[in-house]
Write an enzyme that holds these catalytic residues in place. Structure first.
Site, PDB file in Angstrom:
ATOM      1  N   TRP A 164       0.801  -1.225   0.000  1.00  0.00           N
ATOM      2  CA  TRP A 164       0.000   0.000   0.000  1.00  0.00           C
ATOM      3  C   TRP A 164       0.836   1.278   0.000  1.00  0.00           C
ATOM      4  O   TRP A 164       0.335   2.347  -0.319  1.00  0.00           O
ATOM      5  CB  TRP A 164      -0.958  -0.001   1.199  1.00  0.00           C
ATOM      6  CG  TRP A 164      -2.032  -1.051   1.091  1.00  0.00           C
ATOM      7  CD1 TRP A 164      -2.758  -1.356  -0.029  1.00  0.00           C
ATOM      8  CD2 TRP A 164      -2.477  -1.942   2.115  1.00  0.00           C
ATOM      9  NE1 TRP A 164      -3.638  -2.368   0.239  1.00  0.00           N
ATOM     10  CE2 TRP A 164      -3.491  -2.750   1.553  1.00  0.00           C
ATOM     11  CE3 TRP A 164      -2.128  -2.131   3.454  1.00  0.00           C
ATOM     12  CZ2 TRP A 164      -4.160  -3.734   2.294  1.00  0.00           C
ATOM     13  CZ3 TRP A 164      -2.798  -3.100   4.181  1.00  0.00           C
ATOM     14  CH2 TRP A 164      -3.794  -3.903   3.601  1.00  0.00           C
TER      15      TRP A 164
ATOM     16  N   HIS B  97       5.330  -9.310   7.148  1.00  0.00           N
ATOM     17  CA  HIS B  97       4.279  -8.521   7.804  1.00  0.00           C
ATOM     18  C   HIS B  97       2.938  -9.228   7.642  1.00  0.00           C
ATOM     19  O   HIS B  97       2.166  -8.954   6.733  1.00  0.00           O
ATOM     20  CB  HIS B  97       4.258  -7.109   7.191  1.00  0.00           C
ATOM     21  CG  HIS B  97       3.677  -6.088   8.117  1.00  0.00           C
ATOM     22  ND1 HIS B  97       4.362  -5.580   9.200  1.00  0.00           N
ATOM     23  CD2 HIS B  97       2.472  -5.487   8.137  1.00  0.00           C
ATOM     24  CE1 HIS B  97       3.609  -4.703   9.835  1.00  0.00           C
ATOM     25  NE2 HIS B  97       2.444  -4.631   9.211  1.00  0.00           N
TER      26      HIS B  97
ATOM     27  N   GLU C 235       2.833  -9.813  13.628  1.00  0.00           N
ATOM     28  CA  GLU C 235       1.899  -9.771  14.760  1.00  0.00           C
ATOM     29  C   GLU C 235       0.908 -10.922  14.670  1.00  0.00           C
ATOM     30  O   GLU C 235      -0.064 -10.849  13.921  1.00  0.00           O
ATOM     31  CB  GLU C 235       1.114  -8.447  14.770  1.00  0.00           C
ATOM     32  CG  GLU C 235       1.933  -7.231  15.140  1.00  0.00           C
ATOM     33  CD  GLU C 235       1.077  -5.957  15.202  1.00  0.00           C
ATOM     34  OE1 GLU C 235      -0.088  -5.992  14.772  1.00  0.00           O
ATOM     35  OE2 GLU C 235       1.608  -4.945  15.677  1.00  0.00           O
TER      36      GLU C 235
ATOM     37  N   TYR D 137       1.092   0.706  21.051  1.00  0.00           N
ATOM     38  CA  TYR D 137       0.526   1.966  20.545  1.00  0.00           C
ATOM     39  C   TYR D 137       0.200   2.792  21.772  1.00  0.00           C
ATOM     40  O   TYR D 137      -0.663   2.440  22.569  1.00  0.00           O
ATOM     41  CB  TYR D 137      -0.666   1.670  19.603  1.00  0.00           C
ATOM     42  CG  TYR D 137      -0.100   1.232  18.267  1.00  0.00           C
ATOM     43  CD1 TYR D 137       0.081   2.147  17.234  1.00  0.00           C
ATOM     44  CD2 TYR D 137       0.412  -0.056  18.097  1.00  0.00           C
ATOM     45  CE1 TYR D 137       0.709   1.777  16.047  1.00  0.00           C
ATOM     46  CE2 TYR D 137       1.037  -0.427  16.915  1.00  0.00           C
ATOM     47  CZ  TYR D 137       1.182   0.494  15.895  1.00  0.00           C
ATOM     48  OH  TYR D 137       1.823   0.145  14.735  1.00  0.00           O
TER      49      TYR D 137
ATOM     50  N   GLU E 152       8.056  -2.235  16.095  1.00  0.00           N
ATOM     51  CA  GLU E 152       6.955  -1.376  15.674  1.00  0.00           C
ATOM     52  C   GLU E 152       6.283  -0.771  16.895  1.00  0.00           C
ATOM     53  O   GLU E 152       5.993  -1.460  17.851  1.00  0.00           O
ATOM     54  CB  GLU E 152       5.952  -2.241  14.895  1.00  0.00           C
ATOM     55  CG  GLU E 152       4.752  -1.510  14.381  1.00  0.00           C
ATOM     56  CD  GLU E 152       3.769  -2.469  13.687  1.00  0.00           C
ATOM     57  OE1 GLU E 152       4.204  -3.381  12.936  1.00  0.00           O
ATOM     58  OE2 GLU E 152       2.564  -2.307  13.921  1.00  0.00           O
TER      59      GLU E 152
ATOM     60  N   ALA F  87      -4.343   1.945  19.176  1.00  0.00           N
ATOM     61  CA  ALA F  87      -3.965   0.663  18.560  1.00  0.00           C
ATOM     62  C   ALA F  87      -4.405   0.569  17.110  1.00  0.00           C
ATOM     63  O   ALA F  87      -3.802  -0.154  16.321  1.00  0.00           O
ATOM     64  CB  ALA F  87      -4.554  -0.492  19.364  1.00  0.00           C
TER      65      ALA F  87
ATOM     66  N   TRP G 277       6.243   3.199  13.739  1.00  0.00           N
ATOM     67  CA  TRP G 277       5.258   2.962  12.681  1.00  0.00           C
ATOM     68  C   TRP G 277       4.573   4.282  12.400  1.00  0.00           C
ATOM     69  O   TRP G 277       3.946   4.799  13.305  1.00  0.00           O
ATOM     70  CB  TRP G 277       4.255   1.907  13.164  1.00  0.00           C
ATOM     71  CG  TRP G 277       3.227   1.560  12.147  1.00  0.00           C
ATOM     72  CD1 TRP G 277       1.979   2.104  12.028  1.00  0.00           C
ATOM     73  CD2 TRP G 277       3.342   0.580  11.106  1.00  0.00           C
ATOM     74  NE1 TRP G 277       1.317   1.529  10.977  1.00  0.00           N
ATOM     75  CE2 TRP G 277       2.128   0.596  10.399  1.00  0.00           C
ATOM     76  CE3 TRP G 277       4.361  -0.284  10.703  1.00  0.00           C
ATOM     77  CZ2 TRP G 277       1.891  -0.226   9.303  1.00  0.00           C
ATOM     78  CZ3 TRP G 277       4.126  -1.104   9.618  1.00  0.00           C
ATOM     79  CH2 TRP G 277       2.892  -1.068   8.926  1.00  0.00           C
TER      80      TRP G 277
ATOM     81  N   LYS H 274      -0.471   8.386   4.806  1.00  0.00           N
ATOM     82  CA  LYS H 274      -1.891   8.119   5.040  1.00  0.00           C
ATOM     83  C   LYS H 274      -2.449   9.151   6.027  1.00  0.00           C
ATOM     84  O   LYS H 274      -1.725   9.641   6.898  1.00  0.00           O
ATOM     85  CB  LYS H 274      -1.993   6.704   5.628  1.00  0.00           C
ATOM     86  CG  LYS H 274      -3.380   6.105   5.633  1.00  0.00           C
ATOM     87  CD  LYS H 274      -3.324   4.673   6.170  1.00  0.00           C
ATOM     88  CE  LYS H 274      -4.742   4.138   6.408  1.00  0.00           C
ATOM     89  NZ  LYS H 274      -4.723   2.825   7.063  1.00  0.00           N
TER      90      LYS H 274
ATOM     91  N   GLU I 222      -3.684   9.396   8.934  1.00  0.00           N
ATOM     92  CA  GLU I 222      -3.928   8.797  10.249  1.00  0.00           C
ATOM     93  C   GLU I 222      -2.815   9.239  11.197  1.00  0.00           C
ATOM     94  O   GLU I 222      -1.717   9.609  10.775  1.00  0.00           O
ATOM     95  CB  GLU I 222      -4.016   7.270  10.162  1.00  0.00           C
ATOM     96  CG  GLU I 222      -2.727   6.581   9.751  1.00  0.00           C
ATOM     97  CD  GLU I 222      -2.844   5.052   9.766  1.00  0.00           C
ATOM     98  OE1 GLU I 222      -3.969   4.529   9.685  1.00  0.00           O
ATOM     99  OE2 GLU I 222      -1.795   4.396   9.879  1.00  0.00           O
TER     100      GLU I 222
END
Ligand code: MG
Length: 393
Positions: A131, A194, A229, A290, A316, A322, A350, A355, A357
């Site tokens: 992506w 990943h 993960e 996170y 990460e 999260a 990360w 993006k 976000e």
């Protein structure tokens, strides 16, 4: 007769120095065949044609006693007077991370140098390769080193969701572009499978890592991350058996580079892995957080795992919730950084992505090839970049 004409006795150099030695030699009864240059009795180099020079490269700090010998048809014809050369330590250490730390290994709970000095790498993770492939290039890697002061980067090769399982050649090429660039820049690089369900893709994973080990296993730069993960997978019956097979396949080719293994519950339950660790050497265990969601209770899990002897690696983390977005918790981010510094745990943020976000380091539309002005860097990205520039040597 022979004399060293350069450098002069008062020349000062800074390490790592490049010193051009020049000698003037004449022979009264014949021709000079060659001039040889020495540091004490150690041969540095020779030149057969006047002007007689030798470029002495990468000279470390110290004092040196340099002389030159002229050889004619009868043998050694003349020896010069000694020139004492002083090379001072450079104020800035311009060595790359890999030049500084070398072939990393796991010693106890730490990533260390070959002589067991703990190393804390800090850097950036790229986003899912399928992506955000526009960032998988040498220019971005170089910028992350030069401007962001990263000592490690992570190629997060998406596996499901249109990633490697769908386009293996294309996704592998993206990873290799990043790995090749990291090697050229002297950075450490994590090759990240990943995936959230890697135990379902065991054969593909083994084949991929065997290929990576053949290509890169002799390079100190490379760290393998074989399972990003795990989602809902059990450590004892699923993750560990998967890891054992992939590690065995890598180790058949590359006996030593560090391998990072994901832990249950999106790489949070490091305490569970600590109860039944892998038996190979140079293994680290992934801890992901996170900061706006995962706080002291996750640090407590980490402490339990460390106390049981596990080496943790934060391949990460985000300064977001999260989900990768939502609230940006600066206070908690700093608490986490303090914890990682106290325990000498390496980290990667990360992510390098544009993006829209919270965890994305870049603003929408940012260049895919580095050179990001402040205006192209997100609030999270600016905070991480400042931390990297402050903390990385
Ligand atoms: Mg190796």
């Amino acid at each position: 007769m022979i004399s060293i004409t350069s450098p002069g006795a008062t020349a000062v150099f800074t390490s790592p120095a490049t010193i051009t030695l020049t000698a003037d030699a004449k022979d009264t009864d014949g021709a000079i065949i060659k001039v040889t240059f020495y540091d004490g009795t150690k041969l540095l180099g020779e030149d057969a044609v006047a002007p007689y020079t030798f470029t002495w490269q990468n000279v470390a700090a110290g004092t040196y006693a340099v002389n030159a010998k002229a050889t004619d048809h009868t043998g050694i014809a003349a020896v010069s007077k000694t020139v004492n050369i002083t090379v001072n330590t450079g104020l800035a250490d311009n060595r790359t991370a890999v030049e500084k730390y070398g072939q990393l290994k796991i010693t106890g709970v730490h990533v260390t140098t070959p002589d067991n000095q703990p190393v804390q790498l800090r850097g950036m993770s790229l986003f899912w390769s399928q992506w955000m492939g526009q960032f998988y290039n040498a220019q971005t890697v170089k910028w992350l080193k030069d401007d962001w002061r990263s000592t490690v980067v992570r190629a997060a090769m998406g596996v499901e969701l249109g990633g490697y399982l769908t386009n293996p050649t294309e996704e592998k090429a993206k990873v290799m572009a990043v790995v090749d660039a990291a090697i050229a820049e002297g950075l450490y690089v994590i090759i990240d499978w990943h995936d959230h369900h890697a135990q379902n893709h065991l054969e593909q994973s083994k084949a991929f890592f065997v290929d990576m080990a053949i290509r890169y296993g002799d390079k100190p730069n490379v760290i393998y991350e074989i399972y990003n993960e795990p989602e809902g997978a059990d450590w004892n019956s699923q993750i560990k058996p998967y890891a054992n097979e992939v590690i065995q396949a890598i180790r058949a080719i590359d006996p030593d580079n560090i391998i990072v293994v994901g832990t249950p519950n999106w790489s949070q339950d490091v305490d569970v892995a600590a109860n039944n660790p892998l038996s190979y050497t140079n293994i680290a265990y992934a801890l992901h957080y996170y900061a706006s969601t995962h706080k002291q209770s996750l640090r407590n899990k980490a402490t339990v795992a460390i106390d049981k002897g596990l080496a943790l690696f934060v391949t990460e983390f985000g300064i977001s919730e999260a989900s990768g977005t939502g609230f940006l918790d600066e206070t908690e981010a700093r608490t986490w950084w303090n914890f990682l510094d106290q325990n000498t745990i390496s980290w990667l943020n990360w992510s390098v992505a544009d993006k829209n976000e919270t965890s994305a380091a870049l603003m929408p539309g940012a260049s895919g090839t580095g050179n990001w002005p402040e205006a192209s860097i997100s609030r999270s990205g600016r905070m991480v970049r400042t931390e990297l520039k402050n903390k990385n040597p």
